[in-house]
Scaffold this motif. Structure first.
Motif, PDB file in Angstrom:
ATOM      1  N   VAL A   1       4.041   9.441  -1.352  1.00  0.00           N
ATOM      2  CA  VAL A   1       3.707   8.622  -0.178  1.00  0.00           C
ATOM      3  C   VAL A   1       2.275   8.099  -0.302  1.00  0.00           C
ATOM      4  O   VAL A   1       2.016   6.912  -0.082  1.00  0.00           O
ATOM      5  N   LYS A   2       1.357   8.984  -0.660  1.00  0.00           N
ATOM      6  CA  LYS A   2      -0.044   8.568  -0.797  1.00  0.00           C
ATOM      7  C   LYS A   2      -0.200   7.521  -1.895  1.00  0.00           C
ATOM      8  O   LYS A   2      -0.972   6.569  -1.748  1.00  0.00           O
ATOM      9  N   ALA A   3       0.548   7.666  -2.983  1.00  0.00           N
ATOM     10  CA  ALA A   3       0.481   6.688  -4.076  1.00  0.00           C
ATOM     11  C   ALA A   3       1.013   5.331  -3.616  1.00  0.00           C
ATOM     12  O   ALA A   3       0.423   4.287  -3.933  1.00  0.00           O
ATOM     13  N   ALA A   4       2.103   5.338  -2.862  1.00  0.00           N
ATOM     14  CA  ALA A   4       2.667   4.085  -2.355  1.00  0.00           C
ATOM     15  C   ALA A   4       1.677   3.398  -1.417  1.00  0.00           C
ATOM     16  O   ALA A   4       1.500   2.167  -1.471  1.00  0.00           O
TER      17      ALA A   4
ATOM     18  N   LYS B   1      -0.262  -0.235  -2.102  1.00  0.00           N
ATOM     19  CA  LYS B   1      -0.202  -1.338  -1.139  1.00  0.00           C
ATOM     20  C   LYS B   1      -1.618  -1.765  -0.731  1.00  0.00           C
ATOM     21  O   LYS B   1      -1.890  -2.960  -0.577  1.00  0.00           O
ATOM     22  N   GLU B   2      -2.506  -0.790  -0.555  1.00  0.00           N
ATOM     23  CA  GLU B   2      -3.893  -1.112  -0.207  1.00  0.00           C
ATOM     24  C   GLU B   2      -4.564  -1.911  -1.320  1.00  0.00           C
ATOM     25  O   GLU B   2      -5.294  -2.865  -1.045  1.00  0.00           O
TER      26      GLU B   2
ATOM     27  N   LYS C   1      -5.804  -5.474  -0.799  1.00  0.00           N
ATOM     28  CA  LYS C   1      -7.276  -5.396  -0.821  1.00  0.00           C
ATOM     29  C   LYS C   1      -7.857  -5.097   0.562  1.00  0.00           C
ATOM     30  O   LYS C   1      -8.837  -5.703   0.987  1.00  0.00           O
ATOM     31  N   LYS C   2      -7.220  -4.161   1.275  1.00  0.00           N
ATOM     32  CA  LYS C   2      -7.737  -3.720   2.571  1.00  0.00           C
ATOM     33  C   LYS C   2      -7.154  -2.349   2.893  1.00  0.00           C
ATOM     34  O   LYS C   2      -6.142  -1.951   2.333  1.00  0.00           O
TER      35      LYS C   2
ATOM     36  N   GLU D   1       1.006   0.239   9.510  1.00  0.00           N
ATOM     37  CA  GLU D   1       1.352  -0.284   8.184  1.00  0.00           C
ATOM     38  C   GLU D   1       1.783   0.843   7.249  1.00  0.00           C
ATOM     39  O   GLU D   1       2.700   0.662   6.443  1.00  0.00           O
ATOM     40  N   MET D   2       1.142   2.004   7.381  1.00  0.00           N
ATOM     41  CA  MET D   2       1.552   3.154   6.575  1.00  0.00           C
ATOM     42  C   MET D   2       2.950   3.604   6.966  1.00  0.00           C
ATOM     43  O   MET D   2       3.758   3.967   6.110  1.00  0.00           O
ATOM     44  N   SER D   3       3.252   3.552   8.251  1.00  0.00           N
ATOM     45  CA  SER D   3       4.587   3.926   8.719  1.00  0.00           C
ATOM     46  C   SER D   3       5.638   2.989   8.151  1.00  0.00           C
ATOM     47  O   SER D   3       6.736   3.412   7.796  1.00  0.00           O
ATOM     48  N   LYS D   4       5.286   1.726   8.045  1.00  0.00           N
ATOM     49  CA  LYS D   4       6.217   0.742   7.489  1.00  0.00           C
ATOM     50  C   LYS D   4       6.520   1.066   6.024  1.00  0.00           C
ATOM     51  O   LYS D   4       7.670   0.972   5.586  1.00  0.00           O
ATOM     52  N   ILE D   5       5.505   1.461   5.286  1.00  0.00           N
ATOM     53  CA  ILE D   5       5.692   1.840   3.881  1.00  0.00           C
ATOM     54  C   ILE D   5       6.601   3.058   3.798  1.00  0.00           C
ATOM     55  O   ILE D   5       7.516   3.111   2.966  1.00  0.00           O
ATOM     56  N   MET D   6       6.381   4.034   4.672  1.00  0.00           N
ATOM     57  CA  MET D   6       7.217   5.237   4.664  1.00  0.00           C
ATOM     58  C   MET D   6       8.659   4.915   5.039  1.00  0.00           C
ATOM     59  O   MET D   6       9.595   5.503   4.500  1.00  0.00           O
ATOM     60  N   THR D   7       8.845   3.972   5.943  1.00  0.00           N
ATOM     61  CA  THR D   7      10.197   3.547   6.308  1.00  0.00           C
ATOM     62  C   THR D   7      10.899   2.954   5.088  1.00  0.00           C
ATOM     63  O   THR D   7      12.089   3.209   4.858  1.00  0.00           O
ATOM     64  N   THR D   8      10.160   2.187   4.306  1.00  0.00           N
ATOM     65  CA  THR D   8      10.714   1.617   3.076  1.00  0.00           C
ATOM     66  C   THR D   8      11.093   2.727   2.098  1.00  0.00           C
ATOM     67  O   THR D   8      12.155   2.666   1.469  1.00  0.00           O
ATOM     68  N   LEU D   9      10.241   3.727   1.978  1.00  0.00           N
ATOM     69  CA  LEU D   9      10.533   4.852   1.085  1.00  0.00           C
ATOM     70  C   LEU D   9      11.792   5.586   1.530  1.00  0.00           C
ATOM     71  O   LEU D   9      12.607   6.002   0.699  1.00  0.00           O
TER      72      LEU D   9
END
Length: 148
Positions: free
Chosen positions: A29-32, A36-37, A41-42, A48-56
């Protein structure tokens, strides 16, 4: 405590307790999030982190289906455990009734009446539910059912 801090603390606890699966999932999760960051570049906020986790989670669910088709129950079980761990970091998902209420209110506000304009409703519903773990497939079915 921010989601980033919570992930770091839980990683430390998992290392101390030698919980290999939890360590692997948190690192993934941290790597994903880091990837993305770097791409954007931010720094990402919690939504936004929750969205990435939803994708995972979505990726894991697709893997479970594939493993079950290939008759690999041990791999499917591992993916389910990963889903459970990731879901622990997301806010509580809305019930189907709550989702239906959101869909109905968006349809009423937008005045859409035909399936041809389903995309308008989907975009508005997904914007309203941003940062929450929602299944786009379920929302699509709800919208389709309401517009028919």
């Amino acid at each position: 405590m921010s989601l980033r801090d919570r992930l770091s603390e839980d990683l430390k606890l998992a290392m101390k307790s030698r919980d290999q699966l939890r360590m692997d999932v948190i690192r993934m999760v941290k790597a994903a999030i880091t990837n993305k960051e770097m791409e954007l570049k931010k720094d990402l906020d919690d939504a936004e982190m929750s969205k990435i986790m939803t994708t995972l989670i979505k990726q894991r669910r697709e893997s479970v289906e594939q493993y079950e088709k290939a008759q690999r129950p041990e791999l499917a079980a591992k993916e389910r455990q990963e889903i459970t761990i990731i879901e622990g970091y997301l806010p509580q998902a809305l019930s189907p009734q709550e989702l239906a209420a959101v869909v109905e209110s968006v349809i009423a506000e937008s005045g859409v009446r035909s399936l041809k304009e389903m995309g308008v409703v989907m975009k508005a519903v997904m914007a309203r539910l941003a940062g929450q773990p929602v299944d786009g497939k379920l929302i699509s079915e709800l919208v389709r059912a309401k517009l028919q």
